[in-house]
Scaffold this active site. Structure first.
Site, PDB file in Angstrom:
ATOM      1  N   HIS A   1       0.837  -1.206   0.000  1.00 41.75           N
ATOM      2  CA  HIS A   1       0.000   0.000   0.000  1.00 41.75           C
ATOM      3  C   HIS A   1       0.863   1.244   0.000  1.00 41.75           C
ATOM      4  O   HIS A   1       2.049   1.188   0.326  1.00 41.75           O
ATOM      5  CB  HIS A   1      -0.956   0.031   1.211  1.00 41.75           C
ATOM      6  CG  HIS A   1      -0.275   0.086   2.546  1.00 41.75           C
ATOM      7  ND1 HIS A   1       0.074  -1.042   3.253  1.00 41.75           N
ATOM      8  CD2 HIS A   1       0.132   1.133   3.308  1.00 41.75           C
ATOM      9  CE1 HIS A   1       0.647  -0.695   4.394  1.00 41.75           C
ATOM     10  NE2 HIS A   1       0.709   0.632   4.447  1.00 41.75           N
TER      11      HIS A   1
ATOM     12  N   HIS B   1       3.964   7.118   3.772  1.00 41.90           N
ATOM     13  CA  HIS B   1       4.926   6.012   3.612  1.00 41.90           C
ATOM     14  C   HIS B   1       4.476   5.071   2.518  1.00 41.90           C
ATOM     15  O   HIS B   1       3.352   5.160   2.022  1.00 41.90           O
ATOM     16  CB  HIS B   1       5.166   5.256   4.932  1.00 41.90           C
ATOM     17  CG  HIS B   1       3.995   4.463   5.440  1.00 41.90           C
ATOM     18  ND1 HIS B   1       3.111   4.936   6.384  1.00 41.90           N
ATOM     19  CD2 HIS B   1       3.554   3.203   5.149  1.00 41.90           C
ATOM     20  CE1 HIS B   1       2.204   4.016   6.651  1.00 41.90           C
ATOM     21  NE2 HIS B   1       2.439   2.948   5.911  1.00 41.90           N
TER      22      HIS B   1
ATOM     23  N   GLU C   1       7.916   1.037   4.874  1.00 37.65           N
ATOM     24  CA  GLU C   1       7.453  -0.032   5.762  1.00 37.65           C
ATOM     25  C   GLU C   1       7.680  -1.355   5.046  1.00 37.65           C
ATOM     26  O   GLU C   1       7.431  -1.463   3.839  1.00 37.65           O
ATOM     27  CB  GLU C   1       5.952   0.148   6.054  1.00 37.65           C
ATOM     28  CG  GLU C   1       5.382  -0.923   6.988  1.00 37.65           C
ATOM     29  CD  GLU C   1       3.896  -0.743   7.302  1.00 37.65           C
ATOM     30  OE1 GLU C   1       3.224   0.024   6.572  1.00 37.65           O
ATOM     31  OE2 GLU C   1       3.404  -1.370   8.251  1.00 37.65           O
TER      32      GLU C   1
END
Lengths: 134, 134
Positions: free
Chosen positions: B7, B79, B130
Protein backbone atom coordinates in the site's frame (compact mmCIF):
# COMPACT_ATOMS: atom_id res chain seq x y z
CA UNK A 1 -12.60 5.62 -12.72
CA UNK A 2 -9.20 5.08 -11.07
CA UNK A 3 -7.41 2.05 -12.42
CA UNK A 4 -4.06 0.52 -11.47
CA UNK A 5 -1.34 2.41 -9.68
CA UNK A 6 1.00 2.81 -12.65
CA UNK A 7 3.89 4.11 -10.54
CA UNK A 8 4.94 6.02 -7.48
CA UNK A 9 7.52 8.69 -8.31
CA UNK A 10 10.28 9.52 -5.84
CA UNK A 11 12.39 12.63 -6.46
CA UNK A 12 16.05 12.05 -5.57
CA UNK A 13 19.05 14.37 -5.50
CA UNK A 14 21.51 11.67 -6.58
CA UNK A 15 20.13 9.06 -8.94
CA UNK A 16 23.18 6.83 -8.85
CA UNK A 17 23.11 6.61 -5.04
CA UNK A 18 19.34 6.09 -4.99
CA UNK A 19 19.58 3.33 -7.59
CA UNK A 20 22.25 1.60 -5.54
CA UNK A 21 20.00 1.76 -2.44
CA UNK A 22 17.10 0.09 -4.20
CA UNK A 23 19.27 -2.45 -6.00
CA UNK A 24 21.88 -3.35 -3.41
CA UNK A 25 20.26 -2.56 -0.07
CA UNK A 26 16.60 -3.31 -0.81
CA UNK A 27 17.32 -5.99 -3.41
CA UNK A 28 15.02 -4.79 -6.18
CA UNK A 29 15.43 -5.03 -9.95
CA UNK A 30 16.26 -1.63 -11.42
CA UNK A 31 16.47 -0.37 -15.01
CA UNK A 32 19.30 1.55 -16.59
CA UNK A 33 18.87 5.33 -16.25
CA UNK A 34 16.92 7.01 -19.06
CA UNK A 35 17.35 10.70 -19.77
CA UNK A 36 14.11 12.42 -20.75
CA UNK A 37 15.23 15.96 -21.58
CA UNK A 38 11.75 16.96 -22.77
CA UNK A 39 10.44 16.08 -19.28
CA UNK A 40 13.37 17.54 -17.36
CA UNK A 41 14.25 14.31 -15.57
CA UNK A 42 16.46 11.28 -15.69
CA UNK A 43 14.53 8.23 -14.53
CA UNK A 44 15.34 4.78 -13.17
CA UNK A 45 12.52 2.25 -12.91
CA UNK A 46 12.38 -0.02 -9.85
CA UNK A 47 10.46 -3.08 -11.03
CA UNK A 48 8.14 -4.68 -8.51
CA UNK A 49 5.70 -7.55 -9.06
CA UNK A 50 2.57 -5.36 -9.15
CA UNK A 51 3.74 -1.84 -10.03
CA UNK A 52 6.87 0.24 -10.31
CA UNK A 53 8.71 2.99 -8.51
CA UNK A 54 10.24 5.74 -10.60
CA UNK A 55 13.33 7.41 -9.20
CA UNK A 56 13.54 10.89 -10.72
CA UNK A 57 16.60 13.14 -10.81
CA UNK A 58 16.40 16.67 -12.25
CA UNK A 59 17.79 17.10 -15.76
CA UNK A 60 18.48 20.51 -17.26
CA UNK A 61 17.73 23.95 -15.93
CA UNK A 62 13.94 23.84 -15.88
CA UNK A 63 13.15 20.52 -14.24
CA UNK A 64 9.60 20.10 -12.89
CA UNK A 65 11.07 18.48 -9.76
CA UNK A 66 13.65 21.19 -9.00
CA UNK A 67 11.36 23.15 -6.66
CA UNK A 68 10.37 19.97 -4.80
CA UNK A 69 14.03 19.07 -4.23
CA UNK A 70 14.85 22.62 -3.13
CA UNK A 71 12.19 22.17 -0.44
CA UNK A 72 13.09 18.52 0.27
CA UNK A 73 16.84 18.28 -0.31
CA UNK A 74 17.04 14.57 0.60
CA UNK A 75 14.22 13.78 -1.82
CA UNK A 76 10.81 12.29 -1.15
CA UNK A 77 7.64 10.87 -2.67
CA UNK A 78 6.72 13.30 -5.43
CA UNK A 79 3.56 11.93 -7.07
CA UNK A 80 1.43 8.87 -7.65
CA UNK A 81 0.20 7.91 -11.09
CA UNK A 82 -3.10 6.12 -11.67
CA UNK A 83 -4.20 4.61 -14.95
CA UNK A 84 -7.51 5.66 -16.48
CA UNK A 85 -9.32 4.26 -19.50
CA UNK A 86 -10.13 7.61 -21.09
CA UNK A 87 -8.30 10.71 -19.97
CA UNK A 88 -10.80 13.17 -21.45
CA UNK A 89 -13.71 11.47 -19.70
CA UNK A 90 -11.65 11.53 -16.50
CA UNK A 91 -10.80 15.21 -16.91
CA UNK A 92 -14.39 16.19 -17.56
CA UNK A 93 -15.62 14.28 -14.53
CA UNK A 94 -12.95 15.83 -12.33
CA UNK A 95 -13.56 19.40 -13.39
CA UNK A 96 -17.31 18.88 -13.07
CA UNK A 97 -16.67 17.77 -9.47
CA UNK A 98 -14.64 20.92 -8.86
CA UNK A 99 -11.12 19.41 -8.95
CA UNK A 100 -8.39 21.44 -10.63
CA UNK A 101 -6.35 20.05 -13.49
CA UNK A 102 -2.89 21.60 -13.74
CA UNK A 103 -1.76 23.52 -16.81
CA UNK A 104 -4.05 24.17 -19.75
CA UNK A 105 -6.35 21.25 -18.95
CA UNK A 106 -5.34 19.51 -22.16
CA UNK A 107 -3.52 16.18 -21.77
CA UNK A 108 0.20 16.21 -22.54
CA UNK A 109 2.37 13.35 -23.67
CA UNK A 110 3.91 11.89 -20.51
CA UNK A 111 7.22 10.21 -19.90
CA UNK A 112 5.86 6.87 -21.20
CA UNK A 113 4.56 8.41 -24.44
CA UNK A 114 0.94 8.27 -23.25
CA UNK A 115 -1.51 11.14 -22.56
CA UNK A 116 -1.27 12.40 -18.97
CA UNK A 117 -2.77 15.06 -16.73
CA UNK A 118 -1.76 16.24 -13.27
CA UNK A 119 -4.28 17.22 -10.58
CA UNK A 120 -3.83 19.99 -8.04
CA UNK A 121 -2.39 18.59 -4.78
CA UNK A 122 -4.54 20.97 -2.74
CA UNK A 123 -7.64 19.16 -3.96
CA UNK A 124 -6.28 15.75 -2.89
CA UNK A 125 -4.79 16.04 0.60
CA UNK A 126 -1.41 17.37 -0.47
CA UNK A 127 -0.83 14.52 -2.93
CA UNK A 128 0.16 15.29 -6.51
CA UNK A 129 -1.82 12.87 -8.70
CA UNK A 130 -0.96 12.00 -12.29
CA UNK A 131 -3.54 10.30 -14.50
CA UNK A 132 -2.30 8.32 -17.48
CA UNK A 133 -4.36 6.85 -20.28
CA UNK A 134 -2.88 3.53 -21.36
CA UNK B 1 14.02 -8.92 -1.62
CA UNK B 2 11.32 -6.29 -2.19
CA UNK B 3 8.01 -7.82 -3.18
CA UNK B 4 4.71 -6.17 -4.07
CA UNK B 5 3.78 -2.66 -3.08
CA UNK B 6 1.27 -3.55 -0.38
CA UNK B 7 0.00 0.00 0.00
CA UNK B 8 0.80 3.67 -0.20
CA UNK B 9 -0.27 5.53 2.93
CA UNK B 10 -1.58 9.07 2.72
CA UNK B 11 -2.00 11.06 5.94
CA UNK B 12 -5.12 13.23 5.87
CA UNK B 13 -6.49 15.81 8.31
CA UNK B 14 -10.15 14.96 7.57
CA UNK B 15 -10.83 11.32 6.73
CA UNK B 16 -14.46 11.85 5.76
CA UNK B 17 -13.57 14.56 3.24
CA UNK B 18 -10.63 12.54 1.88
CA UNK B 19 -12.81 9.45 1.50
CA UNK B 20 -15.38 11.48 -0.40
CA UNK B 21 -12.65 12.77 -2.76
CA UNK B 22 -11.47 9.30 -3.64
CA UNK B 23 -14.96 7.83 -3.88
CA UNK B 24 -16.94 10.62 -5.51
CA UNK B 25 -14.37 12.69 -7.39
CA UNK B 26 -11.85 10.03 -8.40
CA UNK B 27 -14.40 7.22 -8.61
CA UNK B 28 -12.58 4.60 -6.57
CA UNK B 29 -13.97 1.86 -4.32
CA UNK B 30 -13.37 2.72 -0.66
CA UNK B 31 -13.85 0.73 2.54
CA UNK B 32 -15.69 1.79 5.67
CA UNK B 33 -13.40 3.56 8.17
CA UNK B 34 -11.65 1.30 10.67
CA UNK B 35 -10.40 2.65 13.97
CA UNK B 36 -7.10 1.14 15.05
CA UNK B 37 -6.51 2.68 18.49
CA UNK B 38 -3.40 0.58 19.12
CA UNK B 39 -1.87 2.13 15.97
CA UNK B 40 -3.13 5.65 16.59
CA UNK B 41 -5.01 5.94 13.30
CA UNK B 42 -8.36 5.52 11.65
CA UNK B 43 -7.93 4.07 8.18
CA UNK B 44 -9.94 3.90 4.97
CA UNK B 45 -8.73 1.58 2.22
CA UNK B 46 -8.94 2.74 -1.39
CA UNK B 47 -9.13 -0.46 -3.42
CA UNK B 48 -7.32 -0.44 -6.76
CA UNK B 49 -6.81 -3.35 -9.15
CA UNK B 50 -3.14 -3.93 -8.24
CA UNK B 51 -2.64 -2.43 -4.78
CA UNK B 52 -4.33 -0.16 -2.28
CA UNK B 53 -4.08 3.33 -0.88
CA UNK B 54 -4.55 3.78 2.84
CA UNK B 55 -6.00 7.09 3.98
CA UNK B 56 -4.86 7.66 7.56
CA UNK B 57 -6.35 10.10 10.05
CA UNK B 58 -4.83 10.54 13.53
CA UNK B 59 -6.66 8.79 16.37
CA UNK B 60 -5.97 9.56 20.01
CA UNK B 61 -3.33 11.75 21.58
CA UNK B 62 -0.19 9.93 20.52
CA UNK B 63 -0.74 9.24 16.83
CA UNK B 64 2.36 8.33 14.81
CA UNK B 65 1.13 10.63 12.02
CA UNK B 66 0.46 13.69 14.21
CA UNK B 67 3.91 15.23 13.66
CA UNK B 68 3.66 14.69 9.89
CA UNK B 69 0.30 16.47 9.78
CA UNK B 70 1.59 19.31 11.95
CA UNK B 71 4.28 19.83 9.29
CA UNK B 72 1.93 19.13 6.34
CA UNK B 73 -1.48 20.40 7.44
CA UNK B 74 -3.21 19.47 4.17
CA UNK B 75 -1.83 15.95 4.38
CA UNK B 76 0.47 14.10 2.01
CA UNK B 77 2.07 10.79 1.12
CA UNK B 78 3.35 9.38 4.40
CA UNK B 79 4.93 6.01 3.61
CA UNK B 80 5.09 3.16 1.16
CA UNK B 81 4.80 -0.45 2.26
CA UNK B 82 6.55 -3.30 0.47
CA UNK B 83 5.94 -6.96 1.09
CA UNK B 84 8.84 -9.23 2.00
CA UNK B 85 8.93 -13.00 2.38
CA UNK B 86 10.84 -13.05 5.65
CA UNK B 87 11.09 -9.91 7.73
CA UNK B 88 14.00 -11.09 9.87
CA UNK B 89 16.06 -11.98 6.78
CA UNK B 90 15.15 -8.56 5.36
CA UNK B 91 16.12 -6.78 8.56
CA UNK B 92 19.46 -8.55 8.82
CA UNK B 93 20.30 -7.76 5.21
CA UNK B 94 19.35 -4.11 5.67
CA UNK B 95 21.33 -3.58 8.84
CA UNK B 96 24.31 -5.39 7.31
CA UNK B 97 24.13 -2.90 4.42
CA UNK B 98 24.09 -0.01 6.91
CA UNK B 99 20.40 0.93 6.71
CA UNK B 100 18.67 1.94 9.93
CA UNK B 101 15.58 0.14 11.18
CA UNK B 102 13.37 2.36 13.35
CA UNK B 103 12.59 1.49 16.97
CA UNK B 104 14.11 -1.53 18.68
CA UNK B 105 14.81 -3.36 15.45
CA UNK B 106 12.33 -6.08 16.39
CA UNK B 107 9.28 -6.42 14.12
CA UNK B 108 5.98 -5.19 15.54
CA UNK B 109 2.50 -6.29 14.63
CA UNK B 110 1.28 -3.86 11.99
CA UNK B 111 -2.16 -2.57 11.16
CA UNK B 112 -2.96 -5.73 9.15
CA UNK B 113 -1.92 -8.07 11.98
CA UNK B 114 1.34 -8.99 10.23
CA UNK B 115 4.96 -8.35 11.33
CA UNK B 116 6.25 -4.99 10.12
CA UNK B 117 9.35 -2.81 10.34
CA UNK B 118 9.94 0.79 9.33
CA UNK B 119 13.20 2.02 7.78
CA UNK B 120 14.78 5.41 8.39
CA UNK B 121 13.71 7.88 5.67
CA UNK B 122 17.18 9.46 5.66
CA UNK B 123 18.60 6.22 4.30
CA UNK B 124 16.06 6.13 1.44
CA UNK B 125 15.81 9.58 -0.13
CA UNK B 126 13.36 11.02 2.35
CA UNK B 127 10.88 8.16 1.89
CA UNK B 128 9.54 6.32 4.92
CA UNK B 129 9.49 2.62 3.98
CA UNK B 130 7.45 -0.03 5.76
CA UNK B 131 8.25 -3.70 5.22
CA UNK B 132 5.52 -6.24 5.90
CA UNK B 133 5.83 -10.00 6.03
CA UNK B 134 2.72 -11.60 4.58
Amino acid sequence: MLGRVNHVAIAVPDLEAATASYRDTLGAAVSAPQSLPEHGVTVVFVKLPNTKIELLEPLGTDSPIAAFLAKNPSGGMHHICYEVDDILVARDRLTEKGARVLGSGEPKTGAHGKPVLFLHPKDFNGTLIELEQL
